[in-house]
Design an enzyme around this catalytic site. Structure first.
Site, mmCIF file in Angstrom:
data_model
loop_
_atom_site.group_PDB
_atom_site.id
_atom_site.type_symbol
_atom_site.label_atom_id
_atom_site.label_comp_id
_atom_site.label_asym_id
_atom_site.label_seq_id
_atom_site.Cartn_x
_atom_site.Cartn_y
_atom_site.Cartn_z
ATOM 1 N N GLU A 268 -27.031 -43.924 -82.139
ATOM 2 C CA GLU A 268 -27.681 -43.940 -83.459
ATOM 3 C C GLU A 268 -28.240 -42.557 -83.801
ATOM 4 O OE1 GLU A 268 -27.187 -46.429 -85.377
ATOM 5 O OE2 GLU A 268 -26.311 -47.559 -83.726
ATOM 6 N N TRP A 271 -25.406 -40.743 -85.150
ATOM 7 C CA TRP A 271 -25.084 -41.084 -86.553
ATOM 8 C C TRP A 271 -25.923 -40.224 -87.503
ATOM 9 C CZ3 TRP A 271 -21.403 -43.440 -89.132
ATOM 10 C CH2 TRP A 271 -20.651 -44.447 -88.554
ATOM 11 N N TRP A 299 -17.676 -50.227 -111.764
ATOM 12 C CA TRP A 299 -18.943 -50.891 -111.465
ATOM 13 C C TRP A 299 -19.467 -51.563 -112.726
ATOM 14 C CZ3 TRP A 299 -19.361 -50.952 -106.456
ATOM 15 C CH2 TRP A 299 -19.037 -49.848 -105.673
ATOM 16 N N ASN A 334 -32.177 -52.156 -90.147
ATOM 17 C CA ASN A 334 -30.845 -51.594 -90.428
ATOM 18 C C ASN A 334 -29.804 -52.657 -90.788
ATOM 19 O OD1 ASN A 334 -28.740 -49.498 -90.402
ATOM 20 N ND2 ASN A 334 -28.009 -50.638 -88.626
ATOM 21 N N TRP A 352 -23.350 -48.120 -106.211
ATOM 22 C CA TRP A 352 -24.227 -47.801 -105.065
ATOM 23 C C TRP A 352 -25.341 -46.829 -105.451
ATOM 24 C CZ3 TRP A 352 -24.576 -42.672 -103.785
ATOM 25 C CH2 TRP A 352 -23.514 -41.828 -104.120
ATOM 26 N N TRP A 375 -25.383 -45.960 -97.808
ATOM 27 C CA TRP A 375 -24.918 -46.545 -99.076
ATOM 28 C C TRP A 375 -23.421 -46.379 -99.261
ATOM 29 C CZ3 TRP A 375 -26.537 -50.167 -102.072
ATOM 30 C CH2 TRP A 375 -27.871 -50.521 -101.996
HETATM 31 C C1 LIG Z 1 -27.922 -48.596 -97.118
HETATM 32 C C2 LIG Z 1 -28.598 -47.862 -95.967
HETATM 33 C C3 LIG Z 1 -29.576 -46.914 -96.239
HETATM 34 C C4 LIG Z 1 -30.198 -46.211 -95.190
HETATM 35 N N1 LIG Z 1 -31.148 -45.276 -95.500
HETATM 36 C C5 LIG Z 1 -31.722 -44.563 -94.499
HETATM 37 C C6 LIG Z 1 -32.696 -43.570 -94.797
HETATM 38 O O1 LIG Z 1 -33.018 -43.278 -95.954
HETATM 39 N N2 LIG Z 1 -33.269 -42.905 -93.752
HETATM 40 C C7 LIG Z 1 -32.936 -43.172 -92.453
HETATM 41 O O2 LIG Z 1 -33.478 -42.534 -91.551
HETATM 42 N N3 LIG Z 1 -31.997 -44.087 -92.164
HETATM 43 C C8 LIG Z 1 -31.396 -44.803 -93.130
HETATM 44 N N4 LIG Z 1 -30.463 -45.753 -92.822
HETATM 45 C C9 LIG Z 1 -30.045 -45.914 -91.419
HETATM 46 C C10 LIG Z 1 -30.841 -46.973 -90.619
HETATM 47 O O3 LIG Z 1 -30.920 -48.163 -91.339
HETATM 48 C C11 LIG Z 1 -32.247 -46.501 -90.289
HETATM 49 O O4 LIG Z 1 -32.225 -45.217 -89.707
HETATM 50 C C12 LIG Z 1 -32.923 -47.451 -89.306
HETATM 51 O O5 LIG Z 1 -32.970 -48.762 -89.811
HETATM 52 C C13 LIG Z 1 -34.324 -46.952 -89.027
HETATM 53 O O6 LIG Z 1 -35.005 -47.801 -88.157
HETATM 54 P P1 LIG Z 1 -35.315 -47.357 -86.673
HETATM 55 O O7 LIG Z 1 -35.950 -46.033 -86.656
HETATM 56 O O8 LIG Z 1 -36.043 -48.489 -86.043
HETATM 57 O O9 LIG Z 1 -33.839 -47.237 -86.085
HETATM 58 P P2 LIG Z 1 -33.306 -47.239 -84.592
HETATM 59 O O10 LIG Z 1 -32.280 -48.298 -84.517
HETATM 60 O O11 LIG Z 1 -34.403 -47.263 -83.624
HETATM 61 O O12 LIG Z 1 -32.522 -45.854 -84.504
HETATM 62 C C14 LIG Z 1 -33.129 -44.630 -84.094
HETATM 63 C C15 LIG Z 1 -32.876 -43.547 -85.092
HETATM 64 O O13 LIG Z 1 -31.487 -43.298 -85.222
HETATM 65 C C16 LIG Z 1 -31.174 -42.962 -86.564
HETATM 66 N N5 LIG Z 1 -30.291 -43.998 -87.114
HETATM 67 C C17 LIG Z 1 -30.237 -45.297 -86.783
HETATM 68 N N6 LIG Z 1 -29.258 -45.917 -87.460
HETATM 69 C C18 LIG Z 1 -28.693 -44.989 -88.245
HETATM 70 C C19 LIG Z 1 -27.631 -45.009 -89.184
HETATM 71 N N7 LIG Z 1 -26.934 -46.117 -89.438
HETATM 72 N N8 LIG Z 1 -27.332 -43.863 -89.832
HETATM 73 C C20 LIG Z 1 -28.004 -42.728 -89.571
HETATM 74 N N9 LIG Z 1 -29.010 -42.641 -88.688
HETATM 75 C C21 LIG Z 1 -29.349 -43.762 -88.037
HETATM 76 C C22 LIG Z 1 -32.489 -42.956 -87.334
HETATM 77 O O14 LIG Z 1 -32.992 -41.646 -87.338
HETATM 78 C C23 LIG Z 1 -33.348 -43.883 -86.495
HETATM 79 O O15 LIG Z 1 -34.705 -43.638 -86.624
HETATM 80 C C24 LIG Z 1 -29.822 -46.482 -93.861
HETATM 81 C C25 LIG Z 1 -28.837 -47.443 -93.595
HETATM 82 C C26 LIG Z 1 -28.242 -48.135 -94.630
HETATM 83 C C27 LIG Z 1 -27.194 -49.162 -94.323
#
Ligand SMILES: Cc1cc2nc3c(=O)[nH]c(=O)nc-3n(C[C@H](O)[C@H](O)[C@H](O)COP(=O)(O)OP(=O)(O)OC[C@H]3O[C@@H](n4cnc5c(N)ncnc54)[C@H](O)[C@@H]3O)c2cc1C
Length: 468
Positions: A268, A271, A299, A334, A352, A375
């Protein structure tokens, strides 16, 4: 003297600019720039204010201070350099087009004033351009990016600077309030900011929950993710600190499953870096589809449906729970972000960009790289996107990831006390049965089966296929 301009690096330790470079005393600065603030929103500004207060305390405890000013960054930094006799300035690399254009303006203005500038690469382990295809192009497919990211050595974290590195200064300007900056109070209860809070979160997560990450991360009711996202977005924790701690957790993992869970978590983090590279090389993704279709995607304009989505009133329980969690906490799980984004684009057939804009306004962790990446993935317009024909069914997603409807019932009080089976069947219940089970909860605003067919046709037309 050197100005260090803090932006998304609101921490004293593991901050490369504070411990590398010349030995000149460092004057830490933060600028509330109106041009950047037009893209900000109350939850993020609240989090930044908390984080600035903590950072300022840290500097003050070392006979220095964080100078906080308001105004356009080029003019303010040039003024401060002049006032304090600084002949150098540093800041961490930005990745969005907006941030990079601003930094160019600042660099030009400071160069005119004879101030040398230094951009430090601090926000990612591996900078754009350092992980590429064999032809030297940026990756558009995550799995290939991941293989290189995973195996590449990571720099260790660095300590905070000693007091002797810091300028002896007394900043009298208070940190402006949200109202001073023209923002309302956030609607949500925003998680607290600050570098200490980030440390606690990281340590708590890595001392147990990380080992269950693989199994539980898709269960929104389990609260099994790190919730580090606001901290990584605003830089209250450094990426090297996170990685060092995660690697320590891997070394002490109790078994192979736990080690794999740690690796999934590292995925993650990758990502996040992948999407920063995408944004860096294609800054227009914040407004344009990454992936080109032959024809424009048709859209729909549907303000009423959009309002039902933002208010969590769609009659699809998992979607409504997510949208209400966002309003309540400025954060959403997420898996649920993926479900609500799919619902907006593939069930409501709404662009989107509307969803991205709502998330930008409501999320405490919004950053253009991850938000846009998420998105465009959901909308099938992004890099490694969900293929257009794979459309989430919001009912089965709810049932799979929240089988006991714990998450749903937490955020949708109208459904508290309703049997999970009925909740997951909401779409198929008769109007009389719905009224009996939860009279205050809405009926589904669209029929998923019918919308699925329309979404497929919409994408087929965009692909230049018949679509009828
Ligand atoms: C539509 C959509 C919008 C999103 N918008 C954002 C946003 O504005 N900011 C954001 O930080 N993340 C975003 N995410 C990715 C992800 O949902 C969040 O990072 C995550 O839910 C944050 O919770 P956590 O810190 O507990 O994640 P954890 O699961 O603990 O992951 C650790 C870290 O990994 C990174 N990460 C995790 N999943 C993703 C992912 N899919 N893509 C990129 N990085 C990721 C983040 O920095 C996160 O804090 C988005 C995902 C979707 C589907």
């Amino acid at each position: 003297m050197r100005l260090h301009w803090h932006r998304t690096d609101l921490r004293p330790s593991d901050n490369l600019a504070l411990v590398t470079g010349d030995d000149d005393p460092i004057l830490p600065v933060y600028v509330f720039d109106p041009r950047i603030l037009t893209h900000a929103a109350p939850p993020r500004v609240a989090f930044v204010r908390d984080s600035l207060a903590a950072l300022r305390e840290w500097y003050r405890a070392r006979e220095s201070d964080l100078v906080v000013v308001r105004g356009e960054a080029p003019a303010e930094l040039a003024r401060l350099a002049d006032e304090h006799g600084a002949d150098a300035a540093s800041w961490a690399q930005a990745y969005s087009g907006l941030g990079r254009r601003r930094d160019d303006r600042v660099a030009d203005r400071l160069a005119d004033a004879g101030v040398e500038t230094r951009v430090v690469q601090d926000h990612l382990h591996h900078e754009p351009g350092s992980i590429t295809t064999n032809d030297g192009d940026p990756y558009s497919v995550y799995s290939y990016f991941w293989k290189k990211w995973r195996d590449r050595e990571k720099s260790p974290s660095v300590s905070a600077p000693g007091a002797d590195r810091l300028a002896d200064v007394d900043a009298e300007t208070p940190i402006p309030t949200l109202a001073d900056l023209g923002f309302d109070d956030p609607e949500a209860t925003v998680p607290p900011g600050g570098y200490e809070e980030a440390r606690h979160r990281l340590n708590d997560f890595c001392s147990g929950p990380i080992y269950r990450y693989e199994a539980a991360r898709d269960r929104p009711a389990a609260d099994a993710t790190s919730r580090l996202s606001p901290h990584l977005t605003h830089g209250t924790v450094g990426v090297r600190t996170v990685h060092d701690r995660v690697v320590r957790a891997r070394e002490t993992a109790p078994d192979e499953d736990a080690r794999e869970a740690v690796e999934t978590f590292r995925g993650e983090l990758a990502w996040r870096e992948f999407y920063h590279h995408v944004l860096y090389f294609d800054p227009q993704v914040v407004t344009e589809n990454y992936r080109e279709y032959e024809n424009p995607i048709e859209w729909r304009e549907d303000p009423e449906a959009l309002r039902a989505w933002t208010d969590g009133e769609t009659g699809y329980p998992i979607v409504d729970a997510g949208m209400r969690q966002l309003r309540a906490e400025a954060w959403m799980h997420n898996r649920v972000r993926m479900i609500v984004a799919s619902f907006l684009t593939k069930d409501l057939l709404i662009d989107w960009r509307e969803g991205y804009d709502w998330f930008r306004r409501k999320l405490v962790d919004h950053n253009p790289a991850n938000d846009n990446g998420g998105w465009q993935w959901a909308a099938s317009t992004g890099t490694d996107a969900q293929p257009y024909f794979r459309i989430f069914n919001p009912m089965t997603q709810g049932e799979r990831h929240d089988p006991d409807a714990e998450y749903i019932r937490e955020y949708v009080p109208e459904l508290r006390g309703v049997d999970p089976e009925l909740i997951h069947d909401w779409h198929d219940l008769s109007p009389a049965r719905r009224r009996e089970a939860a009279p205050d909860y809405p009926a589904p605003i669209v029929d998923h089966g019918e919308r699925r067919e329309r979404a497929l046709a919409m994408f087929e037309r965009a692909r230049g296929e018949d679509g009828d």
